[in-house]
Design a protein around this motif. Structure first.
Motif, PDB file in Angstrom:
ATOM      1  N   SER A  70       1.509  -0.032  -0.368  1.00  0.00           N
ATOM      2  CA  SER A  70       1.579  -1.428   0.157  1.00  0.00           C
ATOM      3  C   SER A  70       2.608  -2.224  -0.367  1.00  0.00           C
ATOM      4  O   SER A  70       2.888  -3.313  -0.241  1.00  0.00           O
ATOM      5  CB  SER A  70       0.153  -1.996   0.043  1.00  0.00           C
TER       6      SER A  70
ATOM      7  N   ILE B 117       6.343   0.979  -5.994  1.00  0.00           N
ATOM      8  CA  ILE B 117       7.218   2.228  -5.935  1.00  0.00           C
ATOM      9  C   ILE B 117       6.541   3.001  -4.677  1.00  0.00           C
ATOM     10  O   ILE B 117       7.881   3.658  -4.145  1.00  0.00           O
ATOM     11  CB  ILE B 117       6.716   3.213  -7.147  1.00  0.00           C
TER      12      ILE B 117
ATOM     13  N   ARG C  93      -5.776   0.573   0.054  1.00  0.00           N
ATOM     14  CA  ARG C  93      -7.156   0.349   0.468  1.00  0.00           C
ATOM     15  C   ARG C  93      -7.222  -0.436   1.501  1.00  0.00           C
ATOM     16  O   ARG C  93      -8.367  -0.070   2.191  1.00  0.00           O
ATOM     17  CB  ARG C  93      -7.604  -0.442  -0.847  1.00  0.00           C
TER      18      ARG C  93
ATOM     19  N   ASP D 112      -8.901   4.659   0.427  1.00  0.00           N
ATOM     20  CA  ASP D 112      -9.176   4.345  -0.833  1.00  0.00           C
ATOM     21  C   ASP D 112      -8.902   5.732  -1.737  1.00  0.00           C
ATOM     22  O   ASP D 112      -9.949   6.657  -1.510  1.00  0.00           O
ATOM     23  CB  ASP D 112     -10.498   3.713  -1.054  1.00  0.00           C
TER      24      ASP D 112
ATOM     25  N   ASN E 175       0.823   8.313  -5.506  1.00  0.00           N
ATOM     26  CA  ASN E 175       1.454   7.353  -6.082  1.00  0.00           C
ATOM     27  C   ASN E 175       0.428   6.353  -6.580  1.00  0.00           C
ATOM     28  O   ASN E 175       0.364   5.549  -7.571  1.00  0.00           O
ATOM     29  CB  ASN E 175       2.486   6.787  -5.027  1.00  0.00           C
TER      30      ASN E 175
ATOM     31  N   TYR F  75      -5.435   4.027 -19.034  1.00  0.00           N
ATOM     32  CA  TYR F  75      -4.302   4.509 -18.395  1.00  0.00           C
ATOM     33  C   TYR F  75      -3.610   5.683 -19.005  1.00  0.00           C
ATOM     34  O   TYR F  75      -3.353   6.431 -18.340  1.00  0.00           O
ATOM     35  CB  TYR F  75      -3.328   3.201 -18.415  1.00  0.00           C
TER      36      TYR F  75
ATOM     37  N   LYS G  72      -3.143   9.017 -17.307  1.00  0.00           N
ATOM     38  CA  LYS G  72      -1.731   9.815 -16.836  1.00  0.00           C
ATOM     39  C   LYS G  72      -1.616  11.066 -17.665  1.00  0.00           C
ATOM     40  O   LYS G  72      -0.707  12.014 -17.366  1.00  0.00           O
ATOM     41  CB  LYS G  72      -0.550   8.925 -17.279  1.00  0.00           C
TER      42      LYS G  72
ATOM     43  N   GLY H  68       8.995   5.666 -16.309  1.00  0.00           N
ATOM     44  CA  GLY H  68       9.636   4.698 -17.389  1.00  0.00           C
ATOM     45  C   GLY H  68       9.053   3.166 -16.695  1.00  0.00           C
ATOM     46  O   GLY H  68       8.438   3.251 -15.936  1.00  0.00           O
TER      47      GLY H  68
ATOM     48  N   VAL I 111       8.924  -0.007 -14.672  1.00  0.00           N
ATOM     49  CA  VAL I 111       9.570  -0.308 -13.254  1.00  0.00           C
ATOM     50  C   VAL I 111       9.130  -1.705 -12.859  1.00  0.00           C
ATOM     51  O   VAL I 111       7.825  -1.930 -13.253  1.00  0.00           O
ATOM     52  CB  VAL I 111       9.177   0.830 -12.196  1.00  0.00           C
TER      53      VAL I 111
ATOM     54  N   THR J 102       7.458  -3.979 -11.024  1.00  0.00           N
ATOM     55  CA  THR J 102       6.468  -4.088  -9.937  1.00  0.00           C
ATOM     56  C   THR J 102       5.438  -4.981 -10.400  1.00  0.00           C
ATOM     57  O   THR J 102       5.421  -5.342 -11.594  1.00  0.00           O
ATOM     58  CB  THR J 102       5.855  -2.808  -9.702  1.00  0.00           C
TER      59      THR J 102
ATOM     60  N   GLN K 194       3.472  -4.135 -13.731  1.00  0.00           N
ATOM     61  CA  GLN K 194       4.248  -4.592 -14.797  1.00  0.00           C
ATOM     62  C   GLN K 194       3.934  -6.073 -15.211  1.00  0.00           C
ATOM     63  O   GLN K 194       3.656  -6.604 -16.222  1.00  0.00           O
ATOM     64  CB  GLN K 194       5.787  -4.397 -14.891  1.00  0.00           C
TER      65      GLN K 194
HETATM   66  O1  NJP Z   1       2.129  -0.156  -8.871  1.00  0.00           O
HETATM   67  P1  NJP Z   1       1.635  -1.285  -8.053  1.00  0.00           P
HETATM   68  P2  NJP Z   1       3.435   0.536  -9.222  1.00  0.00           P
HETATM   69  N1  NJP Z   1      -6.601   3.361  -3.324  1.00  0.00           N
HETATM   70  O2  NJP Z   1       0.615  -2.247  -8.793  1.00  0.00           O
HETATM   71  C1  NJP Z   1      -2.405   0.875  -4.463  1.00  0.00           C
HETATM   72  C2  NJP Z   1       3.091   4.757 -11.766  1.00  0.00           C
HETATM   73  N2  NJP Z   1       3.807   4.160 -12.739  1.00  0.00           N
HETATM   74  O3  NJP Z   1       4.334   0.517  -7.973  1.00  0.00           O
HETATM   75  O4  NJP Z   1      -4.701  -1.034  -2.135  1.00  0.00           O
HETATM   76  C3  NJP Z   1      -5.404   3.354  -2.825  1.00  0.00           C
HETATM   77  O5  NJP Z   1       2.902  -2.201  -7.520  1.00  0.00           O
HETATM   78  C4  NJP Z   1      -2.123  -0.446  -4.502  1.00  0.00           C
HETATM   79  O6  NJP Z   1      -2.484  -0.610  -2.899  1.00  0.00           O
HETATM   80  P3  NJP Z   1      -3.837  -2.158  -2.641  1.00  0.00           P
HETATM   81  C5  NJP Z   1       1.709   3.939 -11.653  1.00  0.00           C
HETATM   82  O7  NJP Z   1       0.653   4.210 -12.627  1.00  0.00           O
HETATM   83  C6  NJP Z   1       4.432   2.936 -12.744  1.00  0.00           C
HETATM   84  O8  NJP Z   1       4.288  -0.095 -10.480  1.00  0.00           O
HETATM   85  O9  NJP Z   1      -2.959  -2.618  -1.634  1.00  0.00           O
HETATM   86  N3  NJP Z   1      -4.428   2.860  -3.053  1.00  0.00           N
HETATM   87  C7  NJP Z   1      -0.539  -0.485  -4.526  1.00  0.00           C
HETATM   88  O10 NJP Z   1       0.052  -0.280  -3.139  1.00  0.00           O
HETATM   89  C8  NJP Z   1       0.978   4.146 -10.267  1.00  0.00           C
HETATM   90  O11 NJP Z   1       0.396   5.375 -10.339  1.00  0.00           O
HETATM   91  C9  NJP Z   1       5.176   2.286 -13.732  1.00  0.00           C
HETATM   92  O12 NJP Z   1      -3.906  -2.705  -3.847  1.00  0.00           O
HETATM   93  C10 NJP Z   1      -4.568   2.290  -4.292  1.00  0.00           C
HETATM   94  C11 NJP Z   1      -0.345   0.807  -5.442  1.00  0.00           C
HETATM   95  O13 NJP Z   1      -1.508   1.426  -5.821  1.00  0.00           O
HETATM   96  C12 NJP Z   1       2.348   4.259  -9.526  1.00  0.00           C
HETATM   97  O14 NJP Z   1       3.479   4.638 -10.357  1.00  0.00           O
HETATM   98  C13 NJP Z   1       5.748   3.209 -14.765  1.00  0.00           C
HETATM   99  C14 NJP Z   1      -5.840   2.181  -4.940  1.00  0.00           C
HETATM  100  C15 NJP Z   1      -0.170  -0.019  -6.877  1.00  0.00           C
HETATM  101  O15 NJP Z   1       1.234  -0.853  -6.706  1.00  0.00           O
HETATM  102  C16 NJP Z   1       2.632   3.013  -8.520  1.00  0.00           C
HETATM  103  O16 NJP Z   1       2.844   2.114  -9.492  1.00  0.00           O
HETATM  104  C17 NJP Z   1       5.437   4.695 -14.717  1.00  0.00           C
HETATM  105  C18 NJP Z   1      -6.916   2.763  -4.442  1.00  0.00           C
HETATM  106  N4  NJP Z   1      -8.402   2.644  -5.061  1.00  0.00           N
HETATM  107  C19 NJP Z   1       4.494   5.003 -13.583  1.00  0.00           C
HETATM  108  N5  NJP Z   1      -5.789   1.446  -6.012  1.00  0.00           N
HETATM  109  C20 NJP Z   1       5.654   0.996 -13.859  1.00  0.00           C
HETATM  110  N6  NJP Z   1       5.303   0.093 -12.941  1.00  0.00           N
HETATM  111  O17 NJP Z   1       6.282   0.528 -14.962  1.00  0.00           O
HETATM  112  C21 NJP Z   1      -4.431   0.588  -6.346  1.00  0.00           C
HETATM  113  O18 NJP Z   1       5.883   5.500 -15.695  1.00  0.00           O
HETATM  114  N7  NJP Z   1      -4.034   1.242  -4.986  1.00  0.00           N
END
Ligand code: NJP
Length: 245
Positions: free
Chosen positions: A11, A14, A34, A59, A86, A152, A156, A183, A185, A187, A190
């Motif tokens: 949504s 990344i 979700r 979910d 992801n 976290y 991970k 690293g 990112v 989003t 952060q």
């Molecule tokens: O996260 P964010 P990022 N079931 O918060 C979804 C890793 N990472 O893009 O349901 C299904 O913008 C949520 O959807 P919604 C990080 O750990 C990041 O930064 O609508 N979906 C949204 O689409 C993660 O694994 C960084 O709330 C669920 C998404 O997850 C991945 O990269 C660095 C859910 C989160 O979007 C994407 O992170 C790194 C559920 N129960 C690794 N709960 C970084 N940002 O710096 C949440 O090394 N979502």
């Protein structure tokens, strides 16, 4: 590419960027989050750009949801070539002694069980096809503690361990399972980390943030490589314990 890809947590951030790049490479993409409302606009934008995109509510902490998402993709294209595990979260950020056990467990449910659910649901399909690429989003936090991030970091590290297990069991069957630690990112994740105020980020220049679009592009590039292209992150894979045939 003619491939079918399922991306969890698409949504925003990344996941959304990855879906856009995979669709641009010619894949039919299934975007999940979700709620349908959260992911629908991203799918619509991809479709408006000429891509093939479908939005699904899923979910990842519920196995039935993940299985249903895989079945929905199969019902449309008959195959599943790419799974991007992801979806992930970090909130609430809290030192161990004041952490809420239920909130701590929720992070484990999404970040660890969510990845397991993806592997468990997509694995049989890819094994049957004898081909597939799975990319699990881990983090540099897997190998170093950060104050307030115990849930976290642990989750991970578990993602990397799960990646190694799946790769060990499935690589000989033609399925690549890769772990990616991108690293910092830029989003929403952060933003919520900074809002927590627990860590001192004042020394980290804003330019140190990767654009999520670059990460999505890198993931799509990896998925486009030939089936035998492999990116390992740990030399312990050199001596895996393999069950004798
Ligand atoms: O996260 P964010 P990022 N079931 O918060 C979804 C890793 N990472 O893009 O349901 C299904 O913008 C949520 O959807 P919604 C990080 O750990 C990041 O930064 O609508 N979906 C949204 O689409 C993660 O694994 C960084 O709330 C669920 C998404 O997850 C991945 O990269 C660095 C859910 C989160 O979007 C994407 O992170 C790194 C559920 N129960 C690794 N709960 C970084 N940002 O710096 C949440 O090394 N979502």
């Amino acid at each position: 590419s003619g491939k079918t890809a399922l991306i969890t947590g698409a949504s925003r951030g990344i996941g959304a960027a990855t879906a856009r790049h995979l669709a641009a490479s010619g894949a039919t993409v299934f975007l999940t989050a979700r709620t349908q409302e959260a992911v629908e606009p991203v799918a619509e934008a991809i479709t408006a750009d000429g891509g093939r995109a479908h939005a699904l509510a899923c979910d990842v902490s519920r196995f039935a949801d993940v299985e249903a998402a895989v079945r929905a993709a199969l019902a449309v294209t008959g195959r599943l070539d790419i799974l991007i595990n992801n979806a992930g979260l970090i909130e609430p950020i809290s030192r161990l002694e004041t952490s809420d056990p239920d909130a701590w467990a929720k992070v484990a449910d999404v970040n660890i069980k969510g990845v397991y659910h993806g592997l468990r649901a997509a694995g049989p399909v890819m094994l049957e096809q004898k081909t597939g690429t799975i990319i699990n989003l881990s983090s540099g936090a897997a190998s170093r503690p950060i104050e307030g991030w115990s849930h976290y970091c642990a989750s991970k590290a578990a993602v990397l361990s799960l990646t190694r297990s799946a790769d060990l069991e499935w690589r000989r069957e033609g399925i690549r399972v890769l772990g990616l630690s991108p690293g910092t990112v830029a989003t929403g994740m952060q933003a919520s980390i900074r809002a927590s105020g627990i860590n001192d980020y004042s020394r980290l220049a804003p330019t140190a943030h990767l654009d999520p679009d670059w990460v999505g592009q890198a993931i799509a590039w990896l998925c486009g490589k030939a089936g035998d292209a492999y990116l390992g992150e740990d030399c312990s894979l050199k001596d895996p314990v393999v069950r004798k045939a």
